[in-house]
Each structure stands twice: as structure tokens, then as C-alpha cells.
Design a protein around this motif. Structure first.
Motif, PDB file in Angstrom:
ATOM      1  N   LEU A 170       0.828  -1.208   0.000  1.00 30.89           N
ATOM      2  CA  LEU A 170       0.000   0.000   0.000  1.00 30.89           C
ATOM      3  C   LEU A 170       0.867   1.264   0.000  1.00 30.89           C
ATOM      4  O   LEU A 170       0.540   2.248  -0.662  1.00 30.89           O
ATOM      5  CB  LEU A 170      -0.922   0.006   1.219  1.00 30.89           C
ATOM      6  CG  LEU A 170      -2.089  -0.974   1.209  1.00 30.89           C
ATOM      7  CD1 LEU A 170      -2.958  -0.763   2.444  1.00 30.89           C
ATOM      8  CD2 LEU A 170      -2.937  -0.821  -0.052  1.00 30.89           C
ATOM      9  N   ALA A 211       2.092   2.508  -3.376  1.00 29.13           N
ATOM     10  CA  ALA A 211       1.094   2.832  -4.403  1.00 29.13           C
ATOM     11  C   ALA A 211       0.905   4.341  -4.500  1.00 29.13           C
ATOM     12  O   ALA A 211       0.611   4.996  -3.501  1.00 29.13           O
ATOM     13  CB  ALA A 211      -0.233   2.167  -4.078  1.00 29.13           C
ATOM     14  N   CYS A 265      -2.516   6.816  -0.977  1.00 33.01           N
ATOM     15  CA  CYS A 265      -1.792   5.840  -0.169  1.00 33.01           C
ATOM     16  C   CYS A 265      -2.140   5.997   1.304  1.00 33.01           C
ATOM     17  O   CYS A 265      -2.403   5.022   1.998  1.00 33.01           O
ATOM     18  CB  CYS A 265      -0.291   6.007  -0.387  1.00 33.01           C
ATOM     19  SG  CYS A 265       0.717   5.223   0.873  1.00 33.01           S
TER      20      CYS A 265
END
Length: 347
Positions: free
Chosen positions: A141, A144, A150
Motif C-alpha cells: 500500500l 502505491a 496511499c
């Protein structure tokens, strides 16, 4: 479902899961490759990609349902599945983190039709590997783009994890209690299972830059779907076929676990419910004959019927939440087909 190789739309749930797995699996494999030994081999064994000696196998890593929900949620709001891939991979990593720990806590010896990871490598290695999967999920995550998305995604998953831990804690505490009520059992299931389903759909909406109301609607859809999933899972744990489920049927009853059908039966006020309570509160270990008797008593007291009806009710509420927002028609139908899969599955 939109893929990097083009656009393939399908409403067949097994095809949706297959396509989601094809997209998500390479990210998960790459994540596991970053682990050192022996944790990497333990993780790869858990996912079904090697045996205990590290030799490649293809035992399968589960349905990938949570990842598929994240990809489908993004597409339903007009986003691309590529934008949701980090979330999908993170969700499957987190789910498997919880499974590794859950098997240790419940002492379940079988997972997906073969020896559970802790029985092969020991409890300590299984717990440590679960911790590593949690870290890898957060890394997925965090990597990203863009940063604002995020931060929202990490917050979404962390909130779900806190609910999951709370639900699992309640589940363990229930094993020591004789007064568990149906409402608190449902609240436990909402945390233990519903929270991660809710996060999957919420993360998909966030990946598509959904509005607050869209994120909330999809999150609610996932919450009710997760409860339906847990109800069906509990039913399969008592009346399923172990060759299909990959787990020993009756194991929860043998441990006197307070699953939803059991608590419904214990709360029924019926003679069968009272006989079940006597069996559940006995100090001696459950024998095979006791498990057979308990299975019959749960059904006689109405626990099976209640769980089936409640699963259908949660299914209906999930679809109601999905109908609250305008969605891509084809992608929304794909999500609805996953609902049908969850509530009518045999494994």
C-alpha cells in the motif's frame, strides 16, 4: 475485468476470481521473494507454492476473494484494476497473515486440504511468517501512488485490522464463557471477517478515487457480504464435506467453539438447546460420538435454520448497499455474482 493485456468482461464468479488471481499472484510472489529464509519457504508453503523442503508445487492459495472484491470495486466505480492491484495484493497478504495466526490459535491441523503451516514448521515460525506478511501488505500500500491515496488506503486497512484483532480476541474469549449472546457473536463475526471484506471494497473505491458516499456504500456492501461469508463458513464447518472444504468437519464442535449456528442453538430456549449446553459445558473432551450428537442438536434447536436465514438476510443487505450508488453495470453484475458465490458455496 480490465487487465494489462486488454479488457475482458465476465460475470461468471469463478472466471472473475481466476482473472483476479492472475493479476494479483505475481505481486504476491514478488513480495514473498523479498523475505529471507526460512520465512520465505514457510510463506511459500502456506500459499501452496512449495512443499516443506522448498520444492515447487501448485497446491493453490485459496480463492483470492478479497483481492477480487477490491479490483471489482474499483472497476465498478469506473477506475482501472491496475490502480487497485496494490490494494488487492495487500488484502490477500493480510488475509493470509490472519489465517496463519488463526490456525495456530485454533490448533487447526489442516488448511486447504494439506497440513497447516504450523504443524509443519512449528507455531513460532508460522506466527513470525504471519507477521512478515502483514509488513509486506503495508509495503504494498505504501508504494502505491499518489501519496494522498496511499495514506487513505493505509488508514482503511489499519482500521480493519484493529477490528479483526478485536473480533479474533472475542472469538478466543468466547471459548472460556458459557453465556455468549447472539448479538455479541454477530459483532465478533463483523470484526473477525466482515472488517476485511469491508476494507476490500472500500480500498477498491479509494483506488477509483470514489467519493466519500461511494466509499461508504461499498464498505457497507463488503461488511454485510463478510457476515454472510462467515455464516456460510460456520455452516460448512458443521455440515460441509471435508474433501471439499479442505478442513476437518466437526473440528469447531470438538473444540466447543461458539460459532454462529451453535450460539443460535444455545440461545434458542429449546430442549435441544439445553441438551447442547450440557454437552458444551461438560469438562471432558468431546468424543466423536459427542460431535455427532452435537451436530444433531444444533440442527434440532434451530441453529442451522437461523444461520441460513441470517446469511440470506445479510446477502440482501449487501445488495441494498451496492444499489445505493451508480456503478458500471457490467462490473456491478460481477460483484453481485460474487455475492451469489459466497452465499451458495460448498467450500
Amino acid at each position: 475485468m480490465t487487465t494489462a493485456a486488454g479488457t475482458t468482461h465476465t460475470t461468471d464468479p469463478w472466471q472473475i476470481l481466476r482473472q483476479a488471481g492472475e493479476l494479483t499472484e505475481p505481486r504476491i510472489r514478488a513480495a514473498l521473494d523479498r523475505l529471507g529464509e526460512p520465512v520465505r519457504t514457510v510463506a511459500r508453503y502456506h500459499f501452496g507454492w512449495c512443499d516443506a523442503e522448498g520444492r515447487p508445487t501448485d497446491a493453490g492459495w485459496g480463492k483470492g476473494l478479497r483481492g477480487a472484491l477490491a479490483l471489482g470495486g474499483a472497476e465498478a466505480l469506473g477506475g482501472s484494476v491496475e490502480a487497485a492491484l496494490p490494494a488487492a495484493a495487500a488484502l490477500e497478504l493480510v488475509h493470509n497473515f490472519s489465517v496463519l495466526h488463526d490456525d495456530v490459535m485454533d490448533q487447526d491441523a489442516t488448511r486447504r486440504g494439506r497440513p497447516a503451516t504450523w504443524t509443519v514448521f512449528g507455531s513460532a515460525q508460522a506466527v513470525l511468517t504471519g507477521d512478515a506478511l502483514w509488513v509486506l501488505a503495508m509495503r504494498e500500500l505504501a508504494a502505491a501512488p499518489p501519496p494522498a491515496r496511499c495514506a487513505a488506503a493505509v488508514d482503511e486497512l489499519c482500521r480493519a485490522l484493529l477490528e479483526l484483532v478485536s473480533g479474533q480476541g472475542s472469538d478466543l474469549a468466547f471459548e472460556e464463557r458459557t453465556d455468549v449472546g447472539l448479538e455479541e457473536c454477530l459483532a465478533m463475526a463483523a470484526g473477525k471477517t466482515g472488517a476485511l471484506f469491508a476494507a476490500a471494497c472500500g480500498l477498491g473505491a479509494l483506488a477509483a478515487d470514489g467519493t466519500a458516499s461511494q466509499v461508504e456504500a461499498l464498505r457497507g456492501f463488503g461488511h454485510h457480504l463478510g457476515l454472510a461469508f462467515q455464516l456460510v463458513d460456520d455452516l460448512l464447518g458443521i455440515w460441509g464435506d471435508s474433501l471439499t472444504t479442505g478442513k476437518p468437519v466437526g473440528a469447531d464442535l470438538r473444540r466447543r467453539k461458539k460459532s454462529l449456528p451453535v450460539v443460535a442453538a444455545l440461545s434458542s430456549g429449546t430442549p435441544a438447546g439445553r441438551r447442547l449446553a450440557e454437552l458444551y459445558h461438560h469438562e471432558r473432551p468431546m468424543r466423536s460420538a459427542d460431535v455427532v450428537r452435537a451436530t444433531a442438536l444444533v440442527e434440532e434447536a434451530g441453529g442451522r435454520r437461523w444461520a441460513e436465514r441470517e446469511a440470506a438476510r445479510q446477502q440482501s443487505m449487501a445488495l441494498d448497499r451496492l444499489a445505493e450508488v451508480a456503478l458500471d453495470a457490467r462490473a456491478a453484475q460481477g460483484l453481485r455474482s460474487l455475492v451469489d458465490l459466497v452465499t451458495h458455496r460448498s467450500s
